[in-house]
Scaffold this motif. Structure first.
Motif, mmCIF file in Angstrom:
data_model
loop_
_atom_site.group_PDB
_atom_site.id
_atom_site.type_symbol
_atom_site.label_atom_id
_atom_site.label_comp_id
_atom_site.label_asym_id
_atom_site.label_seq_id
_atom_site.Cartn_x
_atom_site.Cartn_y
_atom_site.Cartn_z
ATOM 1 N N ASN A 86 18.585 -28.213 7.725
ATOM 2 C CA ASN A 86 17.777 -27.211 7.039
ATOM 3 C C ASN A 86 16.308 -27.289 7.411
ATOM 4 O O ASN A 86 15.865 -28.200 8.110
ATOM 5 C CB ASN A 86 17.981 -27.289 5.521
ATOM 6 N N ASN A 87 15.547 -26.321 6.932
ATOM 7 C CA ASN A 87 14.141 -26.206 7.299
ATOM 8 C C ASN A 87 13.316 -27.420 6.886
ATOM 9 O O ASN A 87 12.336 -27.761 7.547
ATOM 10 C CB ASN A 87 13.541 -24.945 6.666
ATOM 11 N N ASN A 88 13.699 -28.068 5.791
ATOM 12 C CA ASN A 88 12.892 -29.168 5.281
ATOM 13 C C ASN A 88 12.776 -30.323 6.276
ATOM 14 O O ASN A 88 11.735 -30.968 6.364
ATOM 15 C CB ASN A 88 13.482 -29.701 3.970
ATOM 16 N N GLU A 172 22.110 -17.375 0.073
ATOM 17 C CA GLU A 172 20.712 -17.607 0.379
ATOM 18 C C GLU A 172 20.152 -18.850 -0.305
ATOM 19 O O GLU A 172 19.014 -19.253 -0.023
ATOM 20 C CB GLU A 172 19.883 -16.385 -0.013
ATOM 21 N N LYS A 173 20.916 -19.470 -1.176
ATOM 22 C CA LYS A 173 20.443 -20.692 -1.822
ATOM 23 C C LYS A 173 20.385 -21.858 -0.846
ATOM 24 O O LYS A 173 19.621 -22.804 -1.033
ATOM 25 C CB LYS A 173 21.346 -21.042 -3.006
ATOM 26 N N TYR A 174 21.224 -21.817 0.206
ATOM 27 C CA TYR A 174 21.157 -22.852 1.230
ATOM 28 C C TYR A 174 19.931 -22.601 2.107
ATOM 29 O O TYR A 174 19.753 -21.510 2.656
ATOM 30 C CB TYR A 174 22.404 -22.829 2.119
ATOM 31 N N ASN A 175 19.098 -23.618 2.268
ATOM 32 C CA ASN A 175 17.856 -23.489 3.037
ATOM 33 C C ASN A 175 18.131 -23.705 4.529
ATOM 34 O O ASN A 175 17.634 -24.643 5.147
ATOM 35 C CB ASN A 175 16.826 -24.494 2.522
ATOM 36 N N ASN A 225 20.126 -29.040 0.368
ATOM 37 C CA ASN A 225 18.690 -28.775 0.453
ATOM 38 C C ASN A 225 17.830 -30.021 0.312
ATOM 39 O O ASN A 225 16.767 -30.110 0.937
ATOM 40 C CB ASN A 225 18.277 -27.767 -0.619
ATOM 41 N N ASN A 226 18.265 -30.991 -0.497
ATOM 42 C CA ASN A 226 17.390 -32.114 -0.836
ATOM 43 C C ASN A 226 18.028 -33.488 -0.678
ATOM 44 O O ASN A 226 17.380 -34.496 -0.973
ATOM 45 C CB ASN A 226 16.893 -31.964 -2.278
ATOM 46 N N ASN A 458 5.690 -25.623 5.770
ATOM 47 C CA ASN A 458 5.344 -24.847 4.581
ATOM 48 C C ASN A 458 4.306 -23.767 4.867
ATOM 49 O O ASN A 458 3.701 -23.225 3.935
ATOM 50 C CB ASN A 458 4.841 -25.793 3.483
#
Length: 571
Positions: A86-88, A172-175, A225-226, A458
């Motif tokens: 993911n993007n993070n 869309e909840k998955y980043n 996501n985390n 970000n």
């Protein structure tokens, strides 16, 4: 130069240092250049030239290498998010480290050779076939039955189903970064000893099908996501190495041979990655604390030149560097005026000052000039913008003193740089002067290397000297950069999205890449958010006895993680 934002053939990534020597569509920084006064001079290659000349890794066979030992590698950043998905956590430096212990997440069914040609990865795939059946594109995949995640979960049809579900973009909840081929998967079902994947519509190139696998635990949105924040999660990985230690306070990641790995055993016993600022990495290299260092600028090269028992390895960097502007922080007329005011040649000359390197100004973010599909899209578009003064005045700006103003505010932006290399400072100062000549105020925002992922991930910037690593085919990156739903700020429109949809179903590679060039020109003309002015060399200074390490064109550690198995010391 400051580090650049770069996109991988499948994911938006960040980074620069030693292992970014490898390239392949990952987001990265501009990197540290290198004075190569004592190294062989070189220049960028054109279509039809032998690009293999620009691979420099000291290739050795296993029987020529010592068994065991360790290699210590600096990275400009490691973590804090280790997500390969993911993007993070989508930093090229972090993900290069991740590729050593999670091959499943970084290449999946596929691997690249140095020239950019793909083949199936036998560690995970026994065969892959594609046919058109009843008007549908169908893939039949035979997975390697030995393939398992480290916690024992088999890499089977259930893994493919979860991977497709999570990365499709439907929830869309998955980043996620970019759904790519996953967006077009319709059904996944067992078909004898193969897994049958039926597509909603054809998608090319087919090597984008299951280029990574997700552990089923990541079906949970919060975990996806985390779940990797400050946690490498080796239990959800599969690769030749396994995490031995993550020291978050010292920013040190150690991986060791994985006794759960069913493939070839690595030559090395362990690899140690250390997060280090560029100047600190060079000092550590001279003191023998690490085994390789990037040297892509005059400052960097001079700093490590003459270090005992080392050698320079030089190649082509698969990178398109230039500027990346935030649409949310710089309005469109100002972005176009900035583009129109750029003296790209002057910036490139600073970038290569002191290097024995020459190249023509590149004009595509997607392809290298030696690609048969390459077109100089920037030059074709720039003339359509006109002069900066005309652009600004038509948008309601008026010249007052040195700068244009609108609503009492200067036409102004900041350029964010990273690290302490003087080349980056010189480029920024030159940009300030170029913009002042055009009536635009530019200020410099210098950040430490350690802030790179946070600032870029970000969108905490107006402009950066940025770029993308470049792959052999533009199909996926055209979607990553220019599809309105894919790029970080939603820059695009329905017309360009339609062009991208049309492009993805073109089977012929030459025709498909021509469409990609058309898309890039349309996006650049309408939105002026990305530009390029250099590709550049990839230069490493490496301990002489380190084998299978250095500039590798398309055969990077990230796109061909099996290279970790080959890394070692000569006898």
């Amino acid at each position: 130069m400051p580090r650049n934002f770069v996109v991988n053939r499948r994911s938006l990534l960040l980074g620069t240092s030693a292992l970014s020597l490898t390239g392949l569509l990952a987001a990265c920084g501009g990197g540290n250049g290198g004075n190569t006064t004592s190294a062989e001079s070189a220049s960028a290659l054109g279509v039809g030239e032998d690009i293999a000349k620009l691979v420099s890794i000291n290739p050795k066979k296993r029987e020529e290498l010592k068994e065991g030992g360790e290699v210590k590698i600096p990275l400009a950043e490691i973590g804090p998010d280790f997500s390969p998905y993911n993007n993070n956590g989508n930093s090229v430096e972090t993900q290069t480290a991740v590729s050593s212990f999670n091959t499943a997440a970084r290449s999946g069914l596929w691997k690249y050779d140095f020239e950019g040609k793909t083949s199936i990865n036998p560690d995970f795939c026994e065969s892959f076939e594609t046919k058109m059946e009843d008007g549908k594109q169908v893939h039949r995949i035979k997975l390697n039955p030995k393939a398992k995640f480290n916690d024992g979960t088999p890499i089977d049809i259930e893994v493919l189903k979860v991977t497709a579900k999570v990365l499709s973009g439907e929830n869309e909840k998955y980043n996620i970064v970019d759904p790519g081929a996953f967006k077009y998967m319709d059904t996944i079902e067992q078909d004898g000893d193969a897994i049958k994947v039926t597509m909603k519509q054809p998608f090319y190139p087919v090597d984008q099908v299951f280029w990574q696998f997700l552990h089923p635990a990541l079906e949970d949105v919060e975990t996806f996501n985390n779940g990797f924040v400050d946690k490498p999660r080796p239990e959800w990985a599969a690769g030749p190495f396994i995490v031995d230690e993550w020291n978050s306070s010292e920013k040190r990641l150690t991986v060791k041979r994985n006794d759960k790995w069913w493939g070839e055993t690595p030559v090395l016993e362990r690899v140690i990655f250390r997060q280090m600022e560029a100047s600190a990495a060079r000092a550590a290299f001279k003191n023998g604390e690490i085994d390789a260092v990037a040297a892509n600028t005059l400052t960097a090269y001079k700093d490590v030149e003459g270090t005992a028992d080392t050698e320079v390895r030089r190649g082509q960097r698969l990178f398109s560097g230039g500027i990346n502007m935030s649409s949310g922080r710089i309005d469109l007329p100002l972005r176009k005026a900035i583009m129109a005011s750029l003296d790209r040649k002057a910036l490139a000359e600073i970038r290569f000052n002191g290097l024995n390197w020459s190249e023509e100004l590149p004009g595509s973010m997607m392809l290298m000039p030696f690609s048969e599909y390459y077109e100089d899209n920037f030059s074709k578009v720039k003339d359509k913008w006109g002069e900066a003064s005309k652009i600004l005045e038509e948008a309601g700006y008026k010249k007052e003193g040195d700068f244009y103003k609108k609503d009492g505010k200067n036409a102004k932006f900041s350029v964010t740089t990273f690290g302490d290399d003087p080349v980056g400072a010189a480029m920024s100062q030159t940009l300030v002067q170029q913009m002042k000549s055009a009536g635009i105020e530019c200020v410099i925002d210098n950040q430490p290397d350690a802030n790179f992922a946070d600032v870029m991930g970000n969108n905490k910037f107006d402009m950066t000297f940025s770029g993308y690593s470049v792959g052999p085919d533009a199909t996926v990156v055209a979607s990553q950069y220019y599809l309105s739903s894919n790029n970080p700020e939603g820059i695009g429109d329905k017309d360009i999205d339609k062009m991208i949809a049309e492009m993805s179903v073109i089977e012929d590679a030459k025709e498909r890449n021509a469409k990609c060039n058309e898309i890039e020109r349309a996006h650049l003309e309408k939105y002026a958010s990305l530009s390029t002015f250099f590709n550049g060399p990839s230069i490493a200074v490496v301990k002489s006895s380190l084998a299978n390490y250095g500039p590798a064109l398309f055969g990077s550690f990230d796109s061909r993680p099996s290279r970790w198995i080959e890394l070692g010391w000569t006898k």
